[in-house]
Motif scaffolding. Structure first.
Motif: not given
Length: 118
Positions: A9-13, A15-21
């Protein structure tokens, strides 16, 4: 819940944060590039305008009232006032002529071809 579920869960979150940034950074970079292109175009336009302004600059400065003296300034002002009055009178005469044509159109020979018809 198991510890590996939390890890996923934390890895996906993250990675999502990095993708959004990364997406926001890319958009910001594109906007900055567009702003720089617009700034370059603006600089070119300002350069052209400054060249035109220098070309239109008067060669010698205009007469200053302090340097001309009172008598010359008064004479120029009177000439200017007379010219304004002449133009004003010419406009007034033209208005009167137009008004007379509106009041008595029979004075225009081409307007009434048959005087007996009213």
């Amino acid at each position: 819940m198991a510890w590996w579920a939390w890890l996923i869960i934390w890895t996906v979150l993250v990675l999502g944060l990095f993708a959004m940034l990364a997406g926001l950074g890319y958009r910001l970079f594109r906007k900055f590039g567009g702003a720089m292109r617009a700034l370059e175009e603006l600089g070119d336009k300002v350069a052209k305008l400054s060249e035109n302004a220098e070309a239109l600059k008067p060669e010698e400065p205009a007469d200053r009232a302090m340097l001309l003296g009172y008598a010359e300034v008064v004479r120029r002002r009177e000439i200017h006032q007379e010219r304004r009055e002449e133009l004003k009178q010419a406009r007034r005469d033209a208005r009167i002529r137009r008004g007379k044509l509106l009041i008595r159109p029979e004075k225009i020979p081409t307007l009434r071809k048959w005087p007996h018809v009213r």
